[in-house]
Scaffold this active site. Structure first.
Site: not given
Length: 612
Positions: A146, A148, A324, A353
């Site tokens: 949860g 944010d 990524d 990466e």
């Protein structure tokens, strides 16, 4: 009226991007139009300085690519005509020219965090309507917790107190996949909408506001992107634009027998002897079955991705990109992407990466590398060699040859392979590794790792919570190295955001690191200084930085016993100096014949004048 609201009266579902910018060096604009049977639409444009260059009518009838030249356009609402139905499309002025976008450098320290696990301001625990089924449950390490963007924004002062200068969030774009067996993609690496912040994190405007306020506090923001693959629930998967939009999509129709899994072995990409099957498995295989492998060799796919990165730079003002799984994507296509960004934003920065622990491999991916026949134009690469060696060294006694801190020396000695070692990003841990502390709290080893990380010729990256001794390993699940930051969520009894809420041990680590980070800020000796390293001698490893008459020594005792360091061996960097200043404690350090070091001690000292 915006482009999106005007679409309601047409057969068009959406246009990506929803707006664009005038005054770009590249005047070409690709519009990807989604809509039932849109492929064969008649399209015209009525706007000064804009013309249609071409249409690409893809295999699926529900997509149309429109290529425009907007080189002569001024800001305003361009009118597009689809089969007689008019759609207004915003062309906007840029906030600044591309050369004024300044990226992160080795003067920065990046702080990596996971938005779902850092802090929550809205405390939304019930699933949002319109999303695939998911559960918010902080007791489950592989479900959403949860966090944010607003939670991050409310803690910007914390980053200033700590002393970092840039924030890298794991992906914040929409990841709308359903939960499967108490697991979901809270991490963000399965994009289902490249132009929308995941609503569980907030809105595009929330992201823009967060970045603006970060900038006002002297903090840069780096955006995590993934071009190798998208999420399985992306509209492209359900309705493929063309048969070559993805690599190896056959299994979706033909079944498991033709599924192509990546080997995860990156060496074939550069191996001069690599077989075609090895190269194909690496680049064309899917990362996992829920991550469809995008075909960057399709020029329309790559144009879409290039534009997407530019759109986020212009729209929200990010200061850098972390890409990524960089080598898994097509090498030539990624080079074209980086070249496009470099031409438009010469002072911007992107880090890739590249998870191979050999410097010779990593160096070949850096911009202008002499080791590669293809120029990547990628300014910054991640130093997995440093990560690998420091994590081996932490549990070893430093001997006279290979073990302990010798591993670091024997990695950094290959820096001649890099075109620019100062633009290599070093780290001791991240979201994909065990935390440096493992399941323990060895602060002596941690200080040695951080002391090196923050003083060697690198761009340093920290992982959230290390400053307050967060630990964990991936033995059970990745979620154990991605725990919630204490104090970031409603009901937390432990609040590590404040000195009052931290334990004595946490405050000791936070304060040590904070003093080092603030000392590093704007320190030209560290950012610009020459680096000299000494082979570990009798267990002691010394790295010197020198610039304009100033010297900094990072001194590490790699032994589990106290040692006496013979200072005469380091005369070339100490000269006739008789004392130095400990940069963490502020105390004066006498430089006589020997320096006595406690077991595993880390000492960082500075001298104000050059060695004679």
């Amino acid at each position: 009226m915006s482009a999106m609201t005007s679409l309601a009266s047409t057969d068009i579902d959406r246009i990506e991007p929803a707006n664009w910018f005038v005054g770009m060096k590249n005047s070409s604009l690709q519009l990807m139009v989604y809509g039932k049977n849109i492929r064969n639409s008649r399209v015209s444009v009525d706007y000064p300085g804009v013309k249609i260059d071409s249409f690409v009518r893809l295999d699926s009838p529900d997509y149309l690519l429109v290529y425009l030249n907007i080189g002569g356009a001024k800001p305003g609402e361009m009118m597009l005509n689809f089969n007689g139905k008019k759609v207004k499309y915003p062309l906007q002025a840029r906030e600044m020219s591309g050369d004024k976008r300044m990226g992160f450098t080795n003067a920065d320290v990046l702080y990596m965090l996971m938005p779902d696990r850092f802090a929550s301001a809205r405390n939304i625990t019930k699933p949002l309507k319109g999303m695939n089924p998911y559960v918010v449950d902080r007791s489950k390490p592989s479900l959403r917790h949860g966090g944010d963007l607003e939670g991050i924004r409310r803690h910007l002062d914390y980053f200033n107190q700590l002393g970092v200068t840039a924030l890298w969030f794991t992906p914040i774009l929409e990841n709308d996949a359903p939960d499967i067996n108490d697991y979901n993609n809270y991490h963000g690496y399965d994009t289902t909408d490249y132009y929308r912040v995941d609503p569980r994190f907030g809105t595009n405007e929330d992201y823009r506001r967060l970045i603006a306020e970060a900038h006002a506090k002297g903090l840069k923001v780096v955006m995590d992107m993934i071009f190798n693959h998208c999420g399985f629930d992306h509209p492209w998967v359900k309705n493929m634009p063309s048969k070559d939009w993805f690599n190896a999509p056959e299994w979706l129709k033909e079944g498991e027998k033709v599924y192509l899994q990546t080997s995860y072995k990156l060496t074939p990409v550069l191996d001069p002897y690599a077989s075609e099957v090895d190269k194909s498995e690496t680049v064309d295989g899917w990362f996992v079955k829920t991550k469809p492998d995008l075909n960057q060799r399709n020029p329309h796919v790559m144009t879409y991705l290039v534009q997407n990165s530019i759109w986020w730079i212009e729209t929200v003002g990010i200061d850098g990109i972390r890409m990524d799984t960089y080598p898994y994507a097509d090498r030539k296509a990624m080079s074209q992407w980086m070249k496009a960004l470099d031409e438009e934003y010469p002072n911007f920065n992107t880090v890739g990466e590249i998870w191979v622990t050999e410097p010779a491999y990593t160096a070949a991916w850096q911009k202008d590398s002499r080791l590669s026949t293809i120029n990547s134009y990628l300014k910054t690469v991640m130093d997995f060699s440093f990560y690998d060696k420091i994590n081996l060294a932490k549990s070893e006694e430093t001997d006279d040859w290979w073990k302990g801190l010798n591993r670091i020396y024997n990695s950094l000695c290959y820096d001649y392979l890099y075109e620019d070692p100062s633009s290599v990003m070093a780290f001791i841990e991240n979201h994909d590794t065990d935390r440096f502390l493992g399941e323990g709290k060895d602060t002596l080893a941690l200080k040695q790792a951080l002391g090196l990380l923050l003083t060697i010729n690198r761009i340093p990256q920290l992982y959230y919570g290390t400053e307050v001794l967060m630990n964990g390993t991936k033995t059970v699940t990745d979620g154990d190295v991605r725990r919630d930051f204490p104090g970031g969520f409603a009901g937390d009894k432990h609040n590590a955001f404040t000195a009052e809420g931290r334990t004595a041990e946490e405050n000791a680590m936070f304060n040590w690191l904070s003093r080092l980070l603030h000392w590093r800020q704007g320190n030209e000796v560290i950012c610009k200084g020459k680096q000299i390293q000494f082979i570990p001698y009798k267990g002691v490893y010394v790295v010197a930085r020198q610039y304009q008459g100033k010297t900094v020594l990072t001194i590490l005792n790699g032994k589990r016993a106290a040692v006496e360091m013979d200072l005469s061996r380091y005369a070339e960097v100490i000269g006739n100096q008789t004392e130095a200043r400990d940069v963490v404690t502020g105390k004066t350090v006498k430089l006589g014949d020997v320096l006595r070091l406690k077991p595993r001690e880390t000492m960082i000292i500075e001298m104000s004048s050059s060695a004679s």
